[in-house]
Design an enzyme around this catalytic site. Structure first.
Site, mmCIF file in Angstrom:
data_model
loop_
_atom_site.group_PDB
_atom_site.id
_atom_site.type_symbol
_atom_site.label_atom_id
_atom_site.label_comp_id
_atom_site.label_asym_id
_atom_site.label_seq_id
_atom_site.Cartn_x
_atom_site.Cartn_y
_atom_site.Cartn_z
ATOM 1 N N SER A 1 19.350 36.340 -12.314
ATOM 2 C CA SER A 1 18.212 36.811 -13.114
ATOM 3 C C SER A 1 18.698 37.261 -14.485
ATOM 4 O O SER A 1 19.903 37.368 -14.737
ATOM 5 C CB SER A 1 17.493 37.986 -12.417
ATOM 6 O OG SER A 1 18.367 39.099 -12.287
ATOM 7 N N ILE B 1 20.008 38.402 -17.948
ATOM 8 C CA ILE B 1 21.078 37.967 -18.830
ATOM 9 C C ILE B 1 21.994 36.966 -18.130
ATOM 10 O O ILE B 1 22.414 35.967 -18.723
ATOM 11 C CB ILE B 1 21.879 39.180 -19.338
ATOM 12 C CG1 ILE B 1 21.017 40.019 -20.287
ATOM 13 C CG2 ILE B 1 23.157 38.738 -20.040
ATOM 14 C CD1 ILE B 1 21.647 41.339 -20.691
ATOM 15 N N ARG C 1 24.347 39.181 -4.957
ATOM 16 C CA ARG C 1 23.970 39.598 -3.600
ATOM 17 C C ARG C 1 22.785 38.832 -3.043
ATOM 18 O O ARG C 1 22.662 38.641 -1.839
ATOM 19 C CB ARG C 1 23.646 41.095 -3.602
ATOM 20 C CG ARG C 1 24.848 41.988 -3.873
ATOM 21 C CD ARG C 1 24.475 43.455 -3.792
ATOM 22 N NE ARG C 1 25.613 44.330 -4.016
ATOM 23 C CZ ARG C 1 25.560 45.652 -3.982
ATOM 24 N NH1 ARG C 1 24.401 46.254 -3.746
ATOM 25 N NH2 ARG C 1 26.646 46.376 -4.188
ATOM 26 N N ASN D 1 28.890 39.767 -15.359
ATOM 27 C CA ASN D 1 27.570 40.177 -15.845
ATOM 28 C C ASN D 1 26.878 41.175 -14.920
ATOM 29 O O ASN D 1 26.076 41.977 -15.388
ATOM 30 C CB ASN D 1 26.676 38.950 -16.026
ATOM 31 C CG ASN D 1 25.228 39.329 -16.216
ATOM 32 O OD1 ASN D 1 24.826 39.808 -17.268
ATOM 33 N ND2 ASN D 1 24.425 39.144 -15.158
ATOM 34 N N TYR E 1 26.207 55.574 -16.011
ATOM 35 C CA TYR E 1 26.149 54.267 -16.668
ATOM 36 C C TYR E 1 26.994 54.267 -17.935
ATOM 37 O O TYR E 1 27.794 53.345 -18.174
ATOM 38 C CB TYR E 1 24.701 53.929 -16.992
ATOM 39 C CG TYR E 1 24.501 52.562 -17.601
ATOM 40 C CD1 TYR E 1 24.605 51.416 -16.816
ATOM 41 C CD2 TYR E 1 24.210 52.411 -18.956
ATOM 42 C CE1 TYR E 1 24.427 50.152 -17.377
ATOM 43 C CE2 TYR E 1 24.029 51.162 -19.520
ATOM 44 C CZ TYR E 1 24.134 50.033 -18.721
ATOM 45 O OH TYR E 1 23.960 48.787 -19.282
ATOM 46 N N LYS F 1 30.362 51.938 -18.533
ATOM 47 C CA LYS F 1 30.442 50.915 -19.579
ATOM 48 C C LYS F 1 31.571 51.215 -20.562
ATOM 49 O O LYS F 1 32.174 50.289 -21.121
ATOM 50 C CB LYS F 1 29.101 50.784 -20.292
ATOM 51 C CG LYS F 1 27.998 50.196 -19.408
ATOM 52 C CD LYS F 1 28.383 48.831 -18.851
ATOM 53 C CE LYS F 1 27.269 48.208 -18.031
ATOM 54 N NZ LYS F 1 27.627 46.857 -17.520
ATOM 55 N N THR G 1 14.950 42.864 -19.651
ATOM 56 C CA THR G 1 15.379 42.491 -18.303
ATOM 57 C C THR G 1 14.681 43.366 -17.277
ATOM 58 O O THR G 1 13.970 44.320 -17.623
ATOM 59 C CB THR G 1 16.896 42.687 -18.143
ATOM 60 O OG1 THR G 1 17.202 44.082 -18.314
ATOM 61 C CG2 THR G 1 17.676 41.868 -19.167
#
Length: 253
Positions: free
Chosen positions: A15, A17, A37, A85, A150, A154, A185
């Site tokens: 899905s 990106i 997954r 990704n 998060y 990153k 997204t």
């Protein structure tokens, strides 16, 4: 067809990106393997890409990654491009972040990079132009409130990118990160829904809360991120390594 015959493996390819990157690479002739997954989502994207195969796996599990990558090699040969990704994001005040939530974010956004890069590395070192492209985030070069796990994960992804780039600089492998701003997204859709439920704002107001970070006042499109990832994957990008390239409409760090 600048990637004709090159085997590209994309995690989180079912899905958003990841799917956009898979399509961009396939358009240049790459043979695609999609890892993630959800088999049904992977197969839906693979059905639009001639010859693409899927290798469902939990990429937070080292053994599962090794098995999926072995399946990918059986289908398309050695891996020449690895696109990391797959990612996960949650939002909460730091004081309310549980150890389980912290660990879950790190498992997907950091541990999985370790597993995937190690599993693909022997192939990449033997490739004429091995490429690792990690989809990080502007959160990897700045901070945002209420997303501490998060943001930390990153930053770690970009740190790993820079370390590997230097370690592999004497080889034909390049290692780079693409850092999108808020992108159109499912993750951003979920964020908008969370803002609405917690604040009572309208969808337009919730969207504006995110797009205010982008001087162009819009969400980034997945295809824009895919174009950056494609460029870094090309043989001609051999001098670009160790970079964290922002796709963020001019957002200042």
């Amino acid at each position: 067809m600048r990637l004709q015959g090159v085997h590209a493996l994309v995690t989180g390819g079912g899905s958003g990106i990841g799917a956009a990157i898979a399509r961009a690479l396939a358009a240049e002739g790459a043979a695609l393997t999609l890892v993630g997954r959800r088999r049904d989502a992977l197969e839906a994207v693979a059905a639009t890409l001639p010859g693409a195969c899927v290798a469902p796996a939990d990429i937070t599990d080292c053994a599962a990654v090794d098995a999926a990558f072995a399946e990918a090699r059986a289908a398309h040969g050695p891996i020449g491009i690895l696109v990391n990704n797959a990612g996960a994001a949650t939002s909460a005040p730091f004081a309310k972040v549980t150890a389980e939530a912290w660990r879950a974010t790190m498992a997907v956004n950091v541990d999985a990079l370790f597993h995937c890069c190690q599993s693909a590395l022997p192939d990449l070192l033997d490739a004429p132009a091995g490429r690792i492209v990690t989809i990080a985030s502007t959160a990897g070069v700045r901070g945002y409130a209420y997303t501490a796990p998060y943001v930390a994960s990153k930053h770690a992804a970009i740190g790993l990118t820079r370390a590997l780039a230097l370690e592999l600089a004497g080889s034909r492998v390049t290692v780079n990160a693409v850092c999108p701003g808020f992108t159109d997204t499912d993750i951003v859709s979920a964020t908008i829904a969370t803002i609405r439920s917690k604040t009572g704002r309208s969808e337009a107001e919730a969207l504006a809360e995110l797009t205010r970070f982008n001087p162009q006042k819009r969400l980034i499109e997945p295809a824009e991120v895919a174009e950056a990832a494609l460029w870094l994957s090309l043989p001609s990008a051999k001098s670009i390594t160790g970079q964290a390239i922002l796709v963020a409409g001019g957002e200042v760090m």
